[in-house]
Design an enzyme around this catalytic site. Structure first.
Site, PDB file in Angstrom:
ATOM      1  N   GLY A 235       0.752  -1.187  -0.043  1.00 15.74           N
ATOM      2  CA  GLY A 235      -0.058   0.161  -0.047  1.00 15.74           C
ATOM      3  C   GLY A 235       0.852   1.135   0.014  1.00 15.74           C
ATOM      4  N   SER A 236       0.558   2.365   0.750  1.00 11.80           N
ATOM      5  CA  SER A 236       1.348   3.405   1.061  1.00 11.80           C
ATOM      6  C   SER A 236       2.585   3.411   1.696  1.00 11.80           C
ATOM      7  CB  SER A 236       0.390   4.426   1.593  1.00 11.80           C
ATOM      8  OG  SER A 236      -0.637   4.804   1.039  1.00 11.80           O
ATOM      9  N   VAL A 237       2.901   2.122   2.211  1.00  9.61           N
ATOM     10  CA  VAL A 237       4.217   2.094   2.845  1.00  9.61           C
ATOM     11  C   VAL A 237       5.147   2.110   1.849  1.00  9.61           C
ATOM     12  CG1 VAL A 237       5.531   0.354   4.084  1.00  9.61           C
ATOM     13  CG2 VAL A 237       3.219   0.626   4.616  1.00  9.61           C
TER      14      VAL A 237
END
Length: 338
Positions: A235-237
């Site tokens: 994801g946004s990681v």
């Protein structure tokens, strides 16, 4: 009435003469008994002296184990995260964790024999474990120690282990992830805070957690360090990786702006649509601050949220924002000049 006199010499039993051989037999038996006792005493005192002396020493002198103290686990400033405290005299040490559930998954715990089972306790078990000594004691007939003898093998305590962790940032991260998990009725959550300059881990908080000081309340699913062991969809990681690569290659600069236009972007024959039309934006990504010259990076994971939203912008981003805001207020976390 005249007193009646008894004449023992006139007793038929005493007056009877004993055979000479019987007297001699009795004398010989008595003499043999004395000779046997003398021989036994001589054997004990002369021939078996070492054996009986050692047996006496074994009953009077004994060796008692002298427990070595397990090393401490400390944060980067020396704050104690795990330590061994003395129990009753002669009972060794007990492992204690002052911060309890706040750092439990990262620090880990030991078993009843003081061997590391999880976390740092397990990874650094050889360094933390000392070498037990021996204490010589003098004991009474019941085996109770009454005095220390001079012969003692000194115990060698284990080494202390200092982490890059900052206990203050760890507390901030734990509080925020706990609030998010409870507030959104999520299954679990994790927050990791990194030093953007060195890559040092400043915090690694998980919730639900467990208190390593209260073993009877443990549940198996609480013991693992989710931030380090669970496989998750990035994801946004992954955004910091993309941005770091772009900065490293010189494709963008901290002051680069992006025109998101109508909210759609054509890339290699595909159309990528945004959730709205936001126009011109400065380049940034959630979890890094300050934006111009990053000092801290925060990665937040909230798993299976069931209340108040489900994607990172609603659930995880506020956690990262608050952790960054509070951490950057700490006196020894200087913000680089723009």
């Amino acid at each position: 009435m005249a007193d009646k006199q008894l004449h023992f010499h006139k007793s038929e039993l005493l007056a009877a003469a004993l055979p000479v051989w019987r007297e001699r037999l009795v004398l010989l038996l008595l003499l043999a008994g004395f000779l046997g006792l003398a021989a036994r005493a001589a054997w004990i005192q002369l021939l078996a002296q070492d054996f009986y002396a050692s047996q006496g020493d074994r009953r009077v002198h004994a060796e008692a184990p002298l427990a070595a103290r397990r090393g401490e686990i400390q944060d980067r400033h020396g704050t104690v995260l795990a330590t061994s405290v003395p129990r009753a005299p002669g009972q060794g040490f007990q492992r204690r964790y002052p911060d309890g559930e706040i750092v439990a998954a990262l620090v880990g715990f030991t078993d009843v024999d003081h061997r590391g089972q999880e976390g740092v306790e397990r990874s650094f078990d050889p360094e933390l474990t000392g070498t037990d000594g021996v204490r010589a004691v003098t004991q009474d007939r019941l085996g109770r120690a009454v005095a220390d003898a001079p012969e003692t093998v000194v115990a060698v305590d284990g080494r202390d282990v200092r982490l890059t962790l900052d206990a203050r940032i760890q507390l901030l991260a734990f509080r925020r992830v706990k609030e998010a998990v409870d507030g959104h009725l999520a299954k679990s959550g994790s927050v990791v805070v990194l030093d953007a300059r060195t890559g040092d881990i400043l915090a690694m908080a998980n919730y639900p957690s467990f208190d390593p000081n209260e073993r009877r309340h443990w549940r198996q699913e609480q013991l693992r360090n989710r931030a380090a062991s669970d496989a998750i969809e990035p994801g946004s990681v992954a955004k910091p990786i993309t941005m770091a690569t772009a900065l490293d290659l010189g494709r963008v600069r901290p002051e680069t702006v992006f025109d998101t236009g109508p909210g759609r972007l054509r890339f290699e024959g595909a159309t990528i649509s945004d959730v709205g039309r936001f126009g011109v934006l400065t380049s940034l990504f959630v979890g890094m601050a300050p934006i111009s010259r990053p000092r801290l990076i925060v990665a937040t994971l909230i798993d299976e949220s069931t209340e108040g939203g489900y994607y990172g912008g609603q659930i995880a981003a506020p956690v990262s924002r608050e952790v960054l805001r509070e951490a950057l207020r700490l006196p020894d976390i200087p913000i680089p000049a723009s």
